[in-house]
Design an enzyme around this catalytic site. Structure first.
Site, mmCIF file in Angstrom:
data_model
loop_
_atom_site.group_PDB
_atom_site.id
_atom_site.type_symbol
_atom_site.label_atom_id
_atom_site.label_comp_id
_atom_site.label_asym_id
_atom_site.label_seq_id
_atom_site.Cartn_x
_atom_site.Cartn_y
_atom_site.Cartn_z
ATOM 1 N N PRO A 2 -55.709 28.414 3.606
ATOM 2 C CG PRO A 2 -54.326 27.098 2.608
ATOM 3 C CD PRO A 2 -54.712 28.308 2.704
ATOM 4 C CD GLU A 3 -58.792 28.411 9.110
ATOM 5 O OE1 GLU A 3 -58.492 28.834 10.081
ATOM 6 O OE2 GLU A 3 -59.529 29.035 8.271
ATOM 7 C CE LYS A 51 -53.907 31.281 8.173
ATOM 8 N NZ LYS A 51 -55.147 32.124 7.713
ATOM 9 C CG ASN A 165 -61.825 33.789 6.484
ATOM 10 O OD1 ASN A 165 -61.849 35.025 7.260
ATOM 11 N ND2 ASN A 165 -61.624 34.036 5.178
ATOM 12 N NE ARG A 251 -59.558 40.806 6.961
ATOM 13 C CZ ARG A 251 -58.336 40.229 6.636
ATOM 14 N NH1 ARG A 251 -58.257 39.025 6.405
ATOM 15 N NH2 ARG A 251 -57.282 40.688 6.987
#
Length: 265
Positions: A2-3, A51, A165, A251
């Site tokens: 999660p962002e 996070k 990401n 990644r």
């Protein structure tokens, strides 16, 4: 993973449901803390840190959790069926008279003393959505290793806390460089703009149900490159490309070969 804006939303939903109320049920389903009973303790607040989620209780205790790739917290009304995964994936149950918060597939779940929170999150850089946001310190950390690829530097939570990401790929696109360009090769004005843009985007999206980095109103065009592999770039029409080194979803990167300059895999 999660962002930061997603974690911020989760924290605020948990806070609205639990804060100010004593727990009527506490069930931590991880071996190390299975015998810890928080029942009767009032929830003081639920705070996001990058996070990470910090649920604080009276008596100086904090429940520290992290969602990583698969974790989720769900909130239910009394008597409502718990949805979010099978029972064996439940790692935490926190109930008050009005709500039940259930944590599914939480890879990090621990009870610590509130005064020891720095040991869990003290390594993090400035929080993009936190009250302690410091753009100068974030810029200093981002540029500390000039040889490091931009994408890796953006994902390192010790630099800026909250980027995953999605924002990594979107920020590289907005800077017109690939995620593999060394930070030291960015034009002088780019790093401070990246830091400012990261803050602006997360702030703009923290209250939105659907994340957006573009200015178009079309629901299918909310992001410039992330998740758009093989589809035409919204700016130049070149097919967007995707790279996942060694199958590592942590990644994964998206970029436009037409709009972004720099090394590629």
């Amino acid at each position: 993973m999660p962002e930061g804006d997603t974690v911020w939303q989760t924290a605020h939903r948990l806070h609205a449901a639990l804060a100010g109320h004593p727990l009527t049920r506490s069930d931590l389903r991880v071996p190390r803390f299975a015998t810890v009973d928080l029942t009767g303790r009032t929830v003081l607040d639920v705070t996001p840190r990058g996070k990470h989620l910090l649920t604080r209780f009276e008596g100086g205790l904090t429940l520290h959790s992290h969602l990583r790739m698969e974790g989720a917290w769900r909130i239910f009304a009394p008597g409502e069926r718990w949805r979010g995964g099978p029972a064996h994936q439940i790692r935490a149950v926190l109930s008050t008279a009005g709500h039940t918060a259930v944590g599914f597939r939480l890879p990090v779940l621990e009870v610590i003393r509130t005064q020891d929170e720095p040991r869990a999150v003290g390594h993090l850089g400035p929080d993009l959505l936190g009250p302690d946001w410091d753009p100068d310190e974030a810029l200093r950390r981002l540029c500390a290793d000039p040889a490091r690829p931009l994408g890796d530097a953006l994902l390192d939570q010790r630099n800026l806390a909250g980027i995953g990401n999605v924002y990594k790929s979107e920020l590289a696109f907005l800077a017109a460089v690939t995620p593999w360009l060394p930070v030291g090769e960015l034009a002088p004005g780019v790093p401070p703009r990246l830091v400012a843009t990261a803050r602006r985007l997360l702030e703009a999206n923290k209250d939105r149900p659907d994340r957006r980095t573009t200015t178009t109103a079309r629901s299918s065009e909310r992001l410039y490159v992330y998740g758009r592999a093989s589809r035409p770039c919204l700016r130049c029409g070149t097919p967007v490309r995707r790279a996942e080194p060694s199958g590592d979803r942590d990644r994964v990167s998206y970029w436009c070969p037409g709009c972004q300059t720099g090394p590629t895999p």
